[in-house]
Design a protein around this motif. Structure first.
Motif, PDB file in Angstrom:
ATOM      1  N   VAL A 271       0.760  -1.365  -0.037  1.00 33.02           N
ATOM      2  CA  VAL A 271      -0.120   0.087   0.009  1.00 33.02           C
ATOM      3  C   VAL A 271       0.888   1.232  -0.083  1.00 33.02           C
ATOM      4  CG1 VAL A 271      -1.889  -1.224   1.298  1.00 33.02           C
ATOM      5  CG2 VAL A 271      -0.117   0.219   2.569  1.00 33.02           C
ATOM      6  N   GLU A 272       0.287   2.436  -0.053  1.00 32.91           N
ATOM      7  CA  GLU A 272       0.783   3.614   0.093  1.00 32.91           C
ATOM      8  C   GLU A 272       1.518   3.954   1.333  1.00 32.91           C
ATOM      9  OE1 GLU A 272       1.864   5.832  -2.490  1.00 32.91           O
ATOM     10  OE2 GLU A 272       0.800   4.335  -3.895  1.00 32.91           O
ATOM     11  N   PRO A 273       2.784   4.380   1.588  1.00 27.85           N
ATOM     12  CA  PRO A 273       3.282   4.839   0.526  1.00 27.85           C
ATOM     13  C   PRO A 273       4.537   3.872   0.013  1.00 27.85           C
ATOM     14  CG  PRO A 273       4.708   5.498   2.409  1.00 27.85           C
ATOM     15  CD  PRO A 273       3.271   4.780   2.861  1.00 27.85           C
ATOM     16  N   GLN A 274       4.813   3.900  -1.203  1.00 21.78           N
ATOM     17  CA  GLN A 274       5.881   2.629  -1.947  1.00 21.78           C
ATOM     18  C   GLN A 274       6.924   2.674  -1.220  1.00 21.78           C
ATOM     19  OE1 GLN A 274       4.545   0.249  -3.931  1.00 21.78           O
ATOM     20  NE2 GLN A 274       2.545   1.036  -3.326  1.00 21.78           N
ATOM     21  N   SER A 275       7.579   3.894  -0.997  1.00 19.49           N
ATOM     22  CA  SER A 275       8.699   3.915  -0.138  1.00 19.49           C
ATOM     23  C   SER A 275       8.729   3.376   1.233  1.00 19.49           C
ATOM     24  CB  SER A 275       9.340   5.336  -0.226  1.00 19.49           C
ATOM     25  OG  SER A 275      10.428   5.327   0.785  1.00 19.49           O
ATOM     26  N   LEU A 276       9.382   2.288   1.560  1.00 16.52           N
ATOM     27  CA  LEU A 276       9.617   1.623   2.870  1.00 16.52           C
ATOM     28  C   LEU A 276      10.121   2.587   3.783  1.00 16.52           C
ATOM     29  CD1 LEU A 276       8.433  -1.098   3.961  1.00 16.52           C
ATOM     30  CD2 LEU A 276      10.852  -1.784   4.054  1.00 16.52           C
ATOM     31  N   ASP A 277      10.894   3.272   3.426  1.00 11.02           N
ATOM     32  CA  ASP A 277      11.927   4.344   4.225  1.00 11.02           C
ATOM     33  C   ASP A 277      10.574   5.558   4.684  1.00 11.02           C
ATOM     34  OD1 ASP A 277      13.865   2.727   3.685  1.00 11.02           O
ATOM     35  OD2 ASP A 277      14.713   4.336   2.206  1.00 11.02           O
TER      36      ASP A 277
ATOM     37  N   ALA B  49       1.932   8.981  12.337  1.00  2.74           N
ATOM     38  CA  ALA B  49       0.807   9.583  11.333  1.00  2.74           C
ATOM     39  C   ALA B  49       0.817   9.126  10.047  1.00  2.74           C
ATOM     40  CB  ALA B  49       1.675  10.952  11.138  1.00  2.74           C
ATOM     41  N   HIS B  50       0.830   7.657  10.113  1.00  4.86           N
ATOM     42  CA  HIS B  50       1.019   6.789   8.719  1.00  4.86           C
ATOM     43  C   HIS B  50      -0.381   7.139   8.356  1.00  4.86           C
ATOM     44  CE1 HIS B  50       1.391   3.635   5.979  1.00  4.86           C
ATOM     45  NE2 HIS B  50       2.747   3.592   6.189  1.00  4.86           N
ATOM     46  N   ASP B  51      -1.306   6.502   8.978  1.00  9.87           N
ATOM     47  CA  ASP B  51      -2.901   6.578   8.769  1.00  9.87           C
ATOM     48  C   ASP B  51      -3.604   8.069   8.264  1.00  9.87           C
ATOM     49  OD1 ASP B  51      -5.284   4.854   8.030  1.00  9.87           O
ATOM     50  OD2 ASP B  51      -6.210   6.342   9.287  1.00  9.87           O
ATOM     51  N   LEU B  52      -2.882   8.936   9.029  1.00  8.90           N
ATOM     52  CA  LEU B  52      -3.422  10.402   8.677  1.00  8.90           C
ATOM     53  C   LEU B  52      -2.783  10.768   7.627  1.00  8.90           C
ATOM     54  CD1 LEU B  52      -3.064  11.934  12.348  1.00  8.90           C
ATOM     55  CD2 LEU B  52      -5.173  11.205  11.531  1.00  8.90           C
ATOM     56  N   VAL B  53      -1.675  10.492   7.160  1.00  5.82           N
ATOM     57  CA  VAL B  53      -1.064  11.101   5.975  1.00  5.82           C
ATOM     58  C   VAL B  53      -1.464  10.421   4.630  1.00  5.82           C
ATOM     59  CG1 VAL B  53       1.079  11.536   4.683  1.00  5.82           C
ATOM     60  CG2 VAL B  53       0.686  11.912   7.168  1.00  5.82           C
TER      61      VAL B  53
ATOM     62  N   THR C 297      -3.579   4.477   5.084  1.00  4.04           N
ATOM     63  CA  THR C 297      -3.236   3.212   4.984  1.00  4.04           C
ATOM     64  C   THR C 297      -2.801   2.737   6.295  1.00  4.04           C
ATOM     65  OG1 THR C 297      -1.151   3.462   4.204  1.00  4.04           O
ATOM     66  CG2 THR C 297      -3.037   3.179   2.444  1.00  4.04           C
ATOM     67  N   PHE C 298      -3.169   1.426   6.638  1.00  5.13           N
ATOM     68  CA  PHE C 298      -2.101   0.659   7.652  1.00  5.13           C
ATOM     69  C   PHE C 298      -0.801   0.823   7.620  1.00  5.13           C
ATOM     70  CE2 PHE C 298      -6.220  -1.910   9.353  1.00  5.13           C
ATOM     71  CZ  PHE C 298      -6.986  -0.679   9.629  1.00  5.13           C
ATOM     72  N   PRO C 299      -0.104   1.132   8.663  1.00  2.85           N
ATOM     73  CA  PRO C 299       1.441   0.984   8.637  1.00  2.85           C
ATOM     74  C   PRO C 299       1.921  -0.269   8.023  1.00  2.85           C
ATOM     75  CG  PRO C 299       0.631   1.809  10.777  1.00  2.85           C
ATOM     76  CD  PRO C 299      -0.609   1.282  10.079  1.00  2.85           C
ATOM     77  N   ARG C 300       2.916  -0.233   7.009  1.00  9.10           N
ATOM     78  CA  ARG C 300       3.173  -1.187   6.302  1.00  9.10           C
ATOM     79  C   ARG C 300       4.143  -2.185   7.212  1.00  9.10           C
ATOM     80  NH1 ARG C 300       6.276   0.283   0.981  1.00  9.10           N
ATOM     81  NH2 ARG C 300       5.923  -1.900   0.834  1.00  9.10           N
ATOM     82  N   LEU C 301       4.962  -1.584   7.947  1.00  3.08           N
ATOM     83  CA  LEU C 301       5.955  -2.491   8.807  1.00  3.08           C
ATOM     84  C   LEU C 301       5.281  -2.937   9.934  1.00  3.08           C
ATOM     85  CD1 LEU C 301       8.869   0.001   8.910  1.00  3.08           C
ATOM     86  CD2 LEU C 301       8.915  -1.992   7.797  1.00  3.08           C
ATOM     87  N   PHE C 302       4.187  -2.466  10.557  1.00  2.00           N
ATOM     88  CA  PHE C 302       3.522  -2.989  11.799  1.00  2.00           C
ATOM     89  C   PHE C 302       1.939  -2.639  11.343  1.00  2.00           C
ATOM     90  CE2 PHE C 302       2.311  -2.542  16.112  1.00  2.00           C
ATOM     91  CZ  PHE C 302       1.977  -4.170  16.341  1.00  2.00           C
ATOM     92  N   PRO C 303       1.318  -3.256  10.612  1.00  2.00           N
ATOM     93  CA  PRO C 303      -0.358  -2.783  10.565  1.00  2.00           C
ATOM     94  C   PRO C 303      -1.303  -2.449  11.626  1.00  2.00           C
ATOM     95  CG  PRO C 303       0.291  -4.515   8.992  1.00  2.00           C
ATOM     96  CD  PRO C 303       1.350  -4.443   9.948  1.00  2.00           C
TER      97      PRO C 303
END
Length: 428
Positions: free
Chosen positions: A154-160, A170-174, A177-183
């Protein structure tokens, strides 16, 4: 999800390693009297989360589960992860309000805010940050991509960039999407939003002295919270709010109300028969479980469902707080309260363990019968708790020590003064 809210109780008599473990590794806390029954409520919350997320993996990997349970009525009632997170939110509201009640300073005073936010930053963030960085390093240097997931690509495509979003909650606010590293980190982001708002809520409550004014405030906030929970809007301008405090505020709020109503409520039910006080705890949880979300209910039906869930959780709180309750006695059992006390660590590692276990088992036995899937799930729960307890003992618990950062700085200065040489006491 986790709060340093109580002070350690004296360890009980050890009857072997298994019996002594809960007393040896009970949480280190900063102030107050230890309330094992609150950790018992956390036990139910983390159990609901683990059950729900393990069933999600079974539905994604195993045909025997997909053809028999997936999408059916039984599975609907067993998808308890959302209820577990909601119970965590209510416990956070209860704990923070209890701390505010004990404080000698105004909730908006610099003294209160310094201690309040200092405890959050120094106690809660380090285990989360370490987990995120370790996961980022693993994926970055191995190229591992979780199989059968819906939240990684999911977004963002950049893992960094995703890592930075999670680090600042602020992952979901921005990105929405749920955080990629720890949904499951979306819930921690909601918790942080509540932490920021909570001192203002405590200040408003303290300003309203008459009982009627406080009751009116409680009812108004509850009503607005129901409306916001049902009003499915995803964005406010460029900010994504579909999984934000706006949607889950009421669960924190009922925890706050229970904290302020605790003494009066416990006094009222103290005269009830033990069986009745016990029953409202177990029946309250059962009632909340029996009311799964249903988007076809309409506003009236959804409002009644939410009020029923609130009532069920409040009954569980009341029974857990009542001295003459067997439900409270269960919550306070050593291993139950230990697992509940370690729920933050278990929450941080549970999804990774479940994901790896399910994908490996599917590769070994893709046509595993349903009874085999059930046995594998039970085994995975044991592994999740074991890994979570290891993370709790080795990582989280170290940050429970008051002023741990000052101790680290002192040790570094001593190490530098010796020119990097080991302390004499550490030499063989």
């Amino acid at each position: 999800m986790r709060e340093a809210d109580e002070a350690p109780a004296p360890p009980g008599r050890a009857n072997g390693w298994l019996a002594s473990f809960p007393a040896r590794f009970q949480r280190k806390i900063s102030q107050g009297a230890y309330r094992p029954e609150i950790d018992g409520l956390r036990f139910f919350a983390i159990a609901f989360v683990i059950l729900g997320h393990s069933l999600e993996r079974a539905a994604r990997f195993f045909p025997s589960y997909q053809t028999t349970l997936a999408g059916g009525a039984v599975e609907t009632y067993l998808q308890l992860a959302p209820l577990g997170v909601s119970l965590f939110f209510a416990i956070s509201g209860f704990i923070l309000a209890s701390q505010a009640m004990k404080a000698n300073a105004s909730p908006l005073s610099s003294a209160f805010l310094k201690t309040y936010f200092g405890r959050r930053v120094m106690r809660i963030e380090p285990p989360y940050i370490l987990l995120l960085i370790a996961t980022w390093l693993l994926i970055r240097f191995t190229g591992y991509v979780p199989e059968g997931t819906h939240k990684f690509d999911v977004e963002p495509q950049s893992l960094d960039l995703s890592l930075v979003g999670s680090l600042i909650y602020a992952h979901d606010l921005v990105w929405g999407t749920f955080p990629r590293l720890f949904p499951p980190g979306w819930s921690l982001e909601v918790e942080v939003q509540f932490y920021i708002l909570a001192p203002l809520l405590f200040w408003l409550w303290a300003r309203l002295k008459p009982a009627r004014a406080r009751a009116a405030m409680a009812a108004i906030f509850l009503g607005v919270g129901v409306i916001l929970s049902y009003w499915h809007f995803d964005t406010l301008g460029s900010v994504h709010v579909g999984y934000s405090l706006l949607r889950y505020f009421n669960f924190f709020w009922i925890g706050i109300v229970m904290a302020y109503a605790k003494d009066g409520l416990v006094a009222r039910i103290a005269a009830w028969p033990r069986a009745a006080v016990t029953a409202i705890g177990w029946l309250g949880l059962a009632f909340a479980i029996a009311l799964p979300g249903d988007e076809t209910l309409g506003f009236g039906g959804e409002a009644l469902r939410l009020l029923g869930v609130y009532l069920g959780l409040m009954c569980a709180f009341a029974s857990a707080l009542a001295p003459n309750s067997s439900f409270r006695a269960f919550c306070a059992r050593p291993w139950i309260s230990l697992i509940g006390g370690a729920c933050y660590s278990i929450y941080l590692v549970h999804l990774q363990v479940l994901q790896v276990a399910a994908s490996l088992l599917f590769k070994l036995a893709p046509q595993l019968l349903l009874i085999g899937v059930a046995a594998a799930l039970v085994l995975s729960w044991v592994v999740v708790v074991a890994v979570g307890l290891i993370y709790y003992v080795q990582i989280e618990r170290r940050f429970m020590t008051r002023n741990w950062h000052l101790l680290v700085l002192t040790n570094l200065r001593q190490w530098a003064a010796r020119g990097g040489a080991p302390h004499p006491a550490a030499e063989p």
